[in-house]
Design an enzyme around this catalytic site. Structure first.
Site, PDB file in Angstrom:
ATOM      1  N   ASP A 104      -1.050   7.903  -6.979  1.00  0.00           N
ATOM      2  CA  ASP A 104      -0.948   9.359  -6.998  1.00  0.00           C
ATOM      3  C   ASP A 104      -0.198   9.845  -8.242  1.00  0.00           C
ATOM      4  O   ASP A 104      -0.616  10.809  -8.885  1.00  0.00           O
ATOM      5  CB  ASP A 104      -0.253   9.849  -5.724  1.00  0.00           C
ATOM      6  CG  ASP A 104      -0.327  11.347  -5.551  1.00  0.00           C
ATOM      7  OD1 ASP A 104      -1.448  11.876  -5.417  1.00  0.00           O
ATOM      8  OD2 ASP A 104       0.749  12.002  -5.555  1.00  0.00           O
ATOM      9  N   ALA A 146       0.832  -1.208   0.000  1.00  0.00           N
ATOM     10  CA  ALA A 146       0.000   0.000   0.000  1.00  0.00           C
ATOM     11  C   ALA A 146       0.864   1.255   0.000  1.00  0.00           C
ATOM     12  O   ALA A 146       0.511   2.258  -0.628  1.00  0.00           O
ATOM     13  CB  ALA A 146      -0.933  -0.002   1.210  1.00  0.00           C
ATOM     14  N   GLY A 153       2.030   1.582  -3.453  1.00  0.00           N
ATOM     15  CA  GLY A 153       0.822   1.734  -4.272  1.00  0.00           C
ATOM     16  C   GLY A 153       0.210   3.114  -4.171  1.00  0.00           C
ATOM     17  O   GLY A 153      -0.297   3.654  -5.147  1.00  0.00           O
ATOM     18  N   ASP A 154       0.254   3.703  -2.985  1.00  0.00           N
ATOM     19  CA  ASP A 154      -0.246   5.056  -2.782  1.00  0.00           C
ATOM     20  C   ASP A 154       0.515   6.031  -3.681  1.00  0.00           C
ATOM     21  O   ASP A 154      -0.071   6.880  -4.346  1.00  0.00           O
ATOM     22  CB  ASP A 154      -0.094   5.444  -1.311  1.00  0.00           C
ATOM     23  CG  ASP A 154      -0.474   6.887  -1.024  1.00  0.00           C
ATOM     24  OD1 ASP A 154      -1.579   7.306  -1.422  1.00  0.00           O
ATOM     25  OD2 ASP A 154       0.338   7.602  -0.406  1.00  0.00           O
ATOM     26  N   ALA A 155       1.826   5.877  -3.707  1.00  0.00           N
ATOM     27  CA  ALA A 155       2.659   6.762  -4.531  1.00  0.00           C
ATOM     28  C   ALA A 155       2.403   6.544  -6.014  1.00  0.00           C
ATOM     29  O   ALA A 155       2.308   7.512  -6.786  1.00  0.00           O
ATOM     30  CB  ALA A 155       4.132   6.540  -4.211  1.00  0.00           C
TER      31      ALA A 155
END
Length: 146
Positions: free
Chosen positions: A39, A31, A34-36
């Site tokens: 985004d 995560a 994955g967040d980066a």
């Protein structure tokens, strides 16, 4: 960077990263990356839609990167996922995180974490076409368009 080489391949090569079995990563690690990646994809789309002030770019971007919206996206996308992808999503959603979103419920935050874990998983596997396909479907599933 050579043509045909993904950014992931270039990073691994340039910085001499060792090969790691992706299945050994915790869901929160998936995560995190994955967040980066999610985004970055959204920011890239927003920037490619037009050169404008950073505040306007940010305003467009935040519509797609909030936990509330990401939770709605995964709700609309879940049935499109393969069994493997559903498993990764569930691992991310069920991971014990010690942080929460300011403007989302605990369940929305957990669903968003699951979506981010899936994005991280696909990225680290080098499955960028599938990653982009799912993000596009996720955006459409909530009736949004960038």
């Amino acid at each position: 960077m050579e043509e045909g080489v993904t950014i992931l391949q270039a990073i691994k090569q340039e910085f001499h990263c060792k090969e790691v079995d992706i299945r050994t990563y915790s869901p929160l690690t998936l995560a995190y990356i994955g967040d980066a990646i999610y985004d970055l994809v959204i920011r890239t789309i927003v920037v490619e839609r037009g050169n404008t002030s950073p505040s306007k770019l940010h305003g467009k971007t935040v519509k797609y990167v909030s936990a509330v919206v990401q939770a709605r996206m995964i709700d609309g996308l879940y049935e499109e996922l393969t069994k493997e992808e559903q498993d990764i999503y569930r691992r991310g959603r069920n991971a014990k995180s010690y942080t929460t979103a300011k403007n989302a419920t605990v369940m929305e935050y957990r669903k968003a974490t699951g979506l981010e874990a899936l994005c991280g998983y696909l990225y680290l596997l080098g499955r960028q076409e599938r990653l982009l396909e799912l993000i596009k479907k996720a955006i459409a599933s909530v009736g949004m368009d960038i």
